[in-house]
Design an enzyme around this catalytic site. Structure first.
Site, PDB file in Angstrom:
ATOM      1  N   ARG A   1      -2.026  -8.851  -1.827  1.00 39.12           N
ATOM      2  CA  ARG A   1      -2.748  -7.752  -2.459  1.00 39.12           C
ATOM      3  C   ARG A   1      -1.731  -6.781  -3.042  1.00 39.12           C
ATOM      4  O   ARG A   1      -1.043  -6.083  -2.304  1.00 39.12           O
ATOM      5  CB  ARG A   1      -3.643  -7.026  -1.438  1.00 39.12           C
TER       6      ARG A   1
ATOM      7  N   HIS B   1       2.260  -0.913  -3.601  1.00 38.56           N
ATOM      8  CA  HIS B   1       2.802  -1.736  -2.522  1.00 38.56           C
ATOM      9  C   HIS B   1       2.114  -3.095  -2.495  1.00 38.56           C
ATOM     10  O   HIS B   1       1.026  -3.259  -3.037  1.00 38.56           O
ATOM     11  CB  HIS B   1       2.624  -1.030  -1.173  1.00 38.56           C
TER      12      HIS B   1
ATOM     13  N   CYS C   1      -1.416  -3.578  -4.428  1.00 36.93           N
ATOM     14  CA  CYS C   1      -2.237  -2.361  -4.355  1.00 36.93           C
ATOM     15  C   CYS C   1      -1.530  -1.326  -5.232  1.00 36.93           C
ATOM     16  O   CYS C   1      -0.477  -0.805  -4.872  1.00 36.93           O
ATOM     17  CB  CYS C   1      -2.277  -1.942  -2.882  1.00 36.93           C
TER      18      CYS C   1
ATOM     19  N   CYS D   1      11.656  -1.167 -15.995  1.00 36.15           N
ATOM     20  CA  CYS D   1      12.071   0.246 -15.962  1.00 36.15           C
ATOM     21  C   CYS D   1      12.098   0.827 -14.554  1.00 36.15           C
ATOM     22  O   CYS D   1      12.393   2.006 -14.391  1.00 36.15           O
ATOM     23  CB  CYS D   1      11.168   1.079 -16.865  1.00 36.15           C
TER      24      CYS D   1
ATOM     25  N   CYS E   1     -10.393  -0.941  -1.076  1.00 34.82           N
ATOM     26  CA  CYS E   1      -9.219  -0.207  -0.590  1.00 34.82           C
ATOM     27  C   CYS E   1      -8.977   1.101  -1.328  1.00 34.82           C
ATOM     28  O   CYS E   1      -8.288   1.977  -0.827  1.00 34.82           O
ATOM     29  CB  CYS E   1      -7.978  -1.102  -0.612  1.00 34.82           C
TER      30      CYS E   1
ATOM     31  N   ASP F   1      -2.864  -9.193   2.807  1.00 36.83           N
ATOM     32  CA  ASP F   1      -4.273  -9.381   3.149  1.00 36.83           C
ATOM     33  C   ASP F   1      -5.127  -9.637   1.901  1.00 36.83           C
ATOM     34  O   ASP F   1      -6.295  -9.284   1.852  1.00 36.83           O
ATOM     35  CB  ASP F   1      -4.797  -8.167   3.914  1.00 36.83           C
TER      36      ASP F   1
ATOM     37  N   HIS G   1       7.749   3.060 -10.036  1.00 34.91           N
ATOM     38  CA  HIS G   1       6.999   2.773  -8.812  1.00 34.91           C
ATOM     39  C   HIS G   1       5.563   2.432  -9.206  1.00 34.91           C
ATOM     40  O   HIS G   1       4.926   3.173  -9.948  1.00 34.91           O
ATOM     41  CB  HIS G   1       7.016   4.010  -7.896  1.00 34.91           C
TER      42      HIS G   1
END
Ligand code: FE
Length: 135
Positions: free
Chosen positions: A120, A108, A122, A102, A68, A112, A105
């Site tokens: 997953r 996600h 990712c 904290c 990916c 799958d 980001h």
């Protein structure tokens, strides 16, 4: 003992502490280019920590090989290490993964992934800092 403390700083504070690329990914919800990250093909034993606050996020045991383009894990290191937010920034609603300490980001979560969880995670390499297992 699992660390439940929160580290809350303003974007101005983070901008002083982080490199511009880590700041962009973790605090402005950026996404690194696929296959560009240093942990995509990294399979040493150890722990992946948050690049902002150094909290443990993922074990190398849950990392698996995928095409990916981003480091992928089938589960976080503990149930409370990662928090989730609904992300509707694209047409398809996604689940955003953030550092529970904290709120960086990270990436996600998709459904799958491989067994045992089918998930997953990712994750941007830039949101992680690898710490090798002590021998
Ligand atoms: Fe963090």
């Amino acid at each position: 003992m699992v660390n439940r403390k929160k580290i809350i700083k303003t974007n101005e504070q983070w901008q002083i502490e982080l490199t511009p690329d880590v700041y962009y990914i973790c605090r402005l919800k950026g996404t690194e280019s696929p296959h560009s990250g240093k942990y995509c093909q990294h399979f040493e034993n150890g722990q992946y920590q948050c690049a902002c606050c150094h909290s443990p996020l993922f074990s190398s045991k849950a990392k698996y090989e995928t095409e990916c383009g981003w480091p992928s894990f089938y589960e976080p290191i503990t149930d409370i290490s990662v928090d989730y937010r609904r992300d509707t920034s694209l047409e398809i609603a996604r689940v955003e993964a953030i550092c529970s300490t904290c709120h960086a980001h990270l990436g996600h979560v998709f459904n799958d992934g491989p067994k045992p969880t089918g998930n997953r995670y990712c994750i941007n390499s830039l949101s992680l800092k690898f710490k090798a297992e002590e021998k």
